[in-house]
Design a protein around this motif. Structure first.
Motif, PDB file in Angstrom:
ATOM      1  N   LEU A   1      51.582  28.121  47.855  1.00 21.90           N
ATOM      2  CA  LEU A   1      51.507  27.543  46.516  1.00 21.90           C
ATOM      3  C   LEU A   1      50.106  27.016  46.218  1.00 21.90           C
ATOM      4  CD1 LEU A   1      52.874  26.619  43.896  1.00 21.90           C
ATOM      5  CD2 LEU A   1      53.506  24.530  45.077  1.00 21.90           C
ATOM      6  N   LEU A   2      49.515  26.309  47.163  1.00 19.69           N
ATOM      7  CA  LEU A   2      48.155  25.795  46.966  1.00 19.69           C
ATOM      8  C   LEU A   2      47.151  26.927  46.794  1.00 19.69           C
ATOM      9  CD1 LEU A   2      48.094  22.859  49.557  1.00 19.69           C
ATOM     10  CD2 LEU A   2      48.151  22.685  47.060  1.00 19.69           C
ATOM     11  N   GLY A   3      47.291  27.982  47.601  1.00 20.78           N
ATOM     12  CA  GLY A   3      46.395  29.135  47.478  1.00 20.78           C
ATOM     13  C   GLY A   3      46.547  29.845  46.147  1.00 20.78           C
ATOM     14  N   ALA A   4      47.782  29.964  45.677  1.00 16.25           N
ATOM     15  CA  ALA A   4      48.018  30.615  44.392  1.00 16.25           C
ATOM     16  C   ALA A   4      47.416  29.799  43.248  1.00 16.25           C
ATOM     17  CB  ALA A   4      49.515  30.812  44.173  1.00 16.25           C
ATOM     18  N   VAL A   5      47.571  28.483  43.312  1.00 12.78           N
ATOM     19  CA  VAL A   5      46.993  27.618  42.279  1.00 12.78           C
ATOM     20  C   VAL A   5      45.470  27.692  42.313  1.00 12.78           C
ATOM     21  CG1 VAL A   5      46.687  25.215  41.568  1.00 12.78           C
ATOM     22  CG2 VAL A   5      48.965  26.069  42.121  1.00 12.78           C
ATOM     23  N   ALA A   6      44.900  27.603  43.509  1.00 16.22           N
ATOM     24  CA  ALA A   6      43.436  27.662  43.631  1.00 16.22           C
ATOM     25  C   ALA A   6      42.907  29.007  43.156  1.00 16.22           C
ATOM     26  CB  ALA A   6      43.017  27.403  45.076  1.00 16.22           C
ATOM     27  N   GLY A   7      43.559  30.094  43.558  1.00 16.55           N
ATOM     28  CA  GLY A   7      43.124  31.421  43.128  1.00 16.55           C
ATOM     29  C   GLY A   7      43.230  31.602  41.624  1.00 16.55           C
ATOM     30  N   GLY A   8      44.291  31.088  41.043  1.00 19.62           N
ATOM     31  CA  GLY A   8      44.455  31.182  39.595  1.00 19.62           C
ATOM     32  C   GLY A   8      43.390  30.407  38.848  1.00 19.62           C
ATOM     33  N   ARG A   9      43.068  29.235  39.355  1.00 19.14           N
ATOM     34  CA  ARG A   9      42.025  28.426  38.693  1.00 19.14           C
ATOM     35  C   ARG A   9      40.646  29.062  38.818  1.00 19.14           C
ATOM     36  NH1 ARG A   9      43.443  22.067  38.918  1.00 19.14           N
ATOM     37  NH2 ARG A   9      45.562  22.296  38.147  1.00 19.14           N
TER      38      ARG A   9
ATOM     39  N   GLY B   1      33.644  37.453  33.357  1.00 12.22           N
ATOM     40  CA  GLY B   1      32.661  38.515  33.504  1.00 12.22           C
ATOM     41  C   GLY B   1      32.770  39.165  34.868  1.00 12.22           C
ATOM     42  N   GLY B   2      32.029  40.215  35.048  1.00 11.89           N
ATOM     43  CA  GLY B   2      32.012  40.891  36.339  1.00 11.89           C
ATOM     44  C   GLY B   2      33.017  42.022  36.401  1.00 11.89           C
ATOM     45  N   SER B   3      32.784  42.866  37.366  1.00 12.80           N
ATOM     46  CA  SER B   3      33.642  44.033  37.508  1.00 12.80           C
ATOM     47  C   SER B   3      34.792  43.745  38.481  1.00 12.80           C
ATOM     48  CB  SER B   3      32.818  45.212  38.034  1.00 12.80           C
ATOM     49  OG  SER B   3      32.408  44.953  39.365  1.00 12.80           O
ATOM     50  N   ARG B   4      35.775  44.587  38.429  1.00 16.96           N
ATOM     51  CA  ARG B   4      36.900  44.445  39.365  1.00 16.96           C
ATOM     52  C   ARG B   4      36.440  44.667  40.803  1.00 16.96           C
ATOM     53  NH1 ARG B   4      42.544  46.837  37.284  1.00 16.96           N
ATOM     54  NH2 ARG B   4      42.850  45.352  35.607  1.00 16.96           N
ATOM     55  N   ARG B   5      35.518  45.571  40.979  1.00 16.05           N
ATOM     56  CA  ARG B   5      35.007  45.860  42.326  1.00 16.05           C
ATOM     57  C   ARG B   5      34.353  44.618  42.921  1.00 16.05           C
ATOM     58  NH1 ARG B   5      31.779  51.215  43.251  1.00 16.05           N
ATOM     59  NH2 ARG B   5      33.905  51.933  43.013  1.00 16.05           N
ATOM     60  N   ARG B   6      33.586  43.898  42.105  1.00 10.78           N
ATOM     61  CA  ARG B   6      32.943  42.662  42.583  1.00 10.78           C
ATOM     62  C   ARG B   6      33.986  41.623  42.949  1.00 10.78           C
ATOM     63  NH1 ARG B   6      30.612  38.005  39.475  1.00 10.78           N
ATOM     64  NH2 ARG B   6      29.404  36.882  41.016  1.00 10.78           N
ATOM     65  N   TRP B   7      35.022  41.468  42.090  1.00 11.11           N
ATOM     66  CA  TRP B   7      36.081  40.495  42.377  1.00 11.11           C
ATOM     67  C   TRP B   7      36.841  40.867  43.643  1.00 11.11           C
ATOM     68  CZ3 TRP B   7      36.791  35.741  41.270  1.00 11.11           C
ATOM     69  CH2 TRP B   7      36.224  35.213  40.110  1.00 11.11           C
ATOM     70  N   ALA B   8      37.067  42.154  43.837  1.00 15.78           N
ATOM     71  CA  ALA B   8      37.759  42.591  45.056  1.00 15.78           C
ATOM     72  C   ALA B   8      36.933  42.248  46.291  1.00 15.78           C
ATOM     73  CB  ALA B   8      38.051  44.085  45.000  1.00 15.78           C
ATOM     74  N   ARG B   9      35.647  42.491  46.224  1.00 14.18           N
ATOM     75  CA  ARG B   9      34.771  42.158  47.360  1.00 14.18           C
ATOM     76  C   ARG B   9      34.765  40.656  47.641  1.00 14.18           C
ATOM     77  NH1 ARG B   9      29.804  45.812  45.438  1.00 14.18           N
ATOM     78  NH2 ARG B   9      30.623  47.831  46.100  1.00 14.18           N
ATOM     79  N   LEU B  10      34.649  39.863  46.581  1.00 13.50           N
ATOM     80  CA  LEU B  10      34.608  38.410  46.761  1.00 13.50           C
ATOM     81  C   LEU B  10      35.914  37.866  47.339  1.00 13.50           C
ATOM     82  CD1 LEU B  10      32.750  37.258  43.522  1.00 13.50           C
ATOM     83  CD2 LEU B  10      31.906  37.151  45.867  1.00 13.50           C
ATOM     84  N   THR B  11      37.033  38.344  46.824  1.00  9.73           N
ATOM     85  CA  THR B  11      38.311  37.834  47.324  1.00  9.73           C
ATOM     86  C   THR B  11      38.573  38.294  48.749  1.00  9.73           C
ATOM     87  OG1 THR B  11      39.489  39.658  46.260  1.00  9.73           O
ATOM     88  CG2 THR B  11      39.371  37.584  45.059  1.00  9.73           C
ATOM     89  N   LEU B  12      38.220  39.522  49.076  1.00 15.31           N
ATOM     90  CA  LEU B  12      38.396  39.987  50.455  1.00 15.31           C
ATOM     91  C   LEU B  12      37.485  39.235  51.413  1.00 15.31           C
ATOM     92  CD1 LEU B  12      38.821  43.822  49.906  1.00 15.31           C
ATOM     93  CD2 LEU B  12      40.563  42.187  50.618  1.00 15.31           C
ATOM     94  N   ALA B  13      36.259  38.939  50.982  1.00 16.64           N
ATOM     95  CA  ALA B  13      35.344  38.156  51.828  1.00 16.64           C
ATOM     96  C   ALA B  13      35.879  36.746  52.034  1.00 16.64           C
ATOM     97  CB  ALA B  13      33.962  38.119  51.193  1.00 16.64           C
ATOM     98  N   ALA B  14      36.386  36.123  50.972  1.00 15.49           N
ATOM     99  CA  ALA B  14      36.950  34.773  51.096  1.00 15.49           C
ATOM    100  C   ALA B  14      38.164  34.787  52.025  1.00 15.49           C
ATOM    101  CB  ALA B  14      37.341  34.235  49.731  1.00 15.49           C
ATOM    102  N   GLU B  15      39.007  35.794  51.900  1.00 19.76           N
ATOM    103  CA  GLU B  15      40.172  35.899  52.778  1.00 19.76           C
ATOM    104  C   GLU B  15      39.753  36.082  54.234  1.00 19.76           C
ATOM    105  OE1 GLU B  15      44.255  38.486  53.333  1.00 19.76           O
ATOM    106  OE2 GLU B  15      42.935  38.941  51.657  1.00 19.76           O
ATOM    107  N   ALA B  16      38.750  36.915  54.459  1.00 22.40           N
ATOM    108  CA  ALA B  16      38.271  37.132  55.833  1.00 22.40           C
ATOM    109  C   ALA B  16      37.732  35.850  56.441  1.00 22.40           C
ATOM    110  CB  ALA B  16      37.188  38.212  55.835  1.00 22.40           C
ATOM    111  N   VAL B  17      37.006  35.061  55.627  1.00 22.29           N
ATOM    112  CA  VAL B  17      36.492  33.778  56.123  1.00 22.29           C
ATOM    113  C   VAL B  17      37.639  32.832  56.456  1.00 22.29           C
ATOM    114  CG1 VAL B  17      35.229  31.698  55.415  1.00 22.29           C
ATOM    115  CG2 VAL B  17      34.256  33.956  54.989  1.00 22.29           C
ATOM    116  N   LEU B  18      38.621  32.750  55.581  1.00 24.25           N
ATOM    117  CA  LEU B  18      39.752  31.847  55.823  1.00 24.25           C
ATOM    118  C   LEU B  18      40.594  32.279  57.010  1.00 24.25           C
ATOM    119  CD1 LEU B  18      40.824  31.173  52.138  1.00 24.25           C
ATOM    120  CD2 LEU B  18      39.751  29.554  53.716  1.00 24.25           C
ATOM    121  N   VAL B  19      40.801  33.579  57.164  1.00 22.12           N
ATOM    122  CA  VAL B  19      41.570  34.057  58.314  1.00 22.12           C
ATOM    123  C   VAL B  19      40.785  33.836  59.602  1.00 22.12           C
ATOM    124  CG1 VAL B  19      42.507  36.134  59.404  1.00 22.12           C
ATOM    125  CG2 VAL B  19      42.965  35.700  57.012  1.00 22.12           C
ATOM    126  N   GLY B  20      39.476  34.082  59.516  1.00 23.41           N
ATOM    127  CA  GLY B  20      38.622  33.888  60.709  1.00 23.41           C
ATOM    128  C   GLY B  20      38.595  32.447  61.116  1.00 23.41           C
TER     129      GLY B  20
END
Length: 98
Positions: free
Chosen positions: A63-71, A79-98
């Motif tokens: 729930l906290l992750g969904a709220v933070a991601g939505g905000r 702005g920005g492309s979907r490809r950029r957002w995909a890269r940013l979210t995957l990088a953030a996920e990799a950091v959090l999982v790591g």
């Protein structure tokens, strides 16, 4: 008999959660968390090997992750492309999982 009633109730609740999340969150399917609702029900019913605090923690963190991601998406998603957002979210996920 109690376990059967709990399982039927959890099935209905999980279906409602899936429907509400899918329709209310812009066609996002959160089936991985509805499984935790079932596990929470097993733990609440006293089934051995299931933990209420662990499952509740998982649901709260989701729930906290969904709220933070939505905000973040609402604030910076204009702005920005979907490809950029995909890269940013995957990088953030990799950091959090790591």
């Amino acid at each position: 008999m109690r376990l059967v009633l709990v399982l039927i109730t959890l099935t209905v609740v999980s279906g409602l959660i899936d429907a509400v999340s899918y329709l209310g969150l812009g066609r996002v399917f959160t089936a991985n968390m509805t499984g935790n609702v079932v596990v929470l029900g097993f733990a609440a019913a006293g089934a051995p090997g299931f933990s209420v605090p662990r499952t509740a923690t998982s649901l709260c963190c989701f729930l906290l992750g969904a709220v933070a991601g939505g905000r973040v998406a609402a604030r910076f998603g204009g702005g920005g492309s979907r490809r950029r957002w995909a890269r940013l979210t995957l990088a953030a996920e990799a950091v959090l999982v790591g």
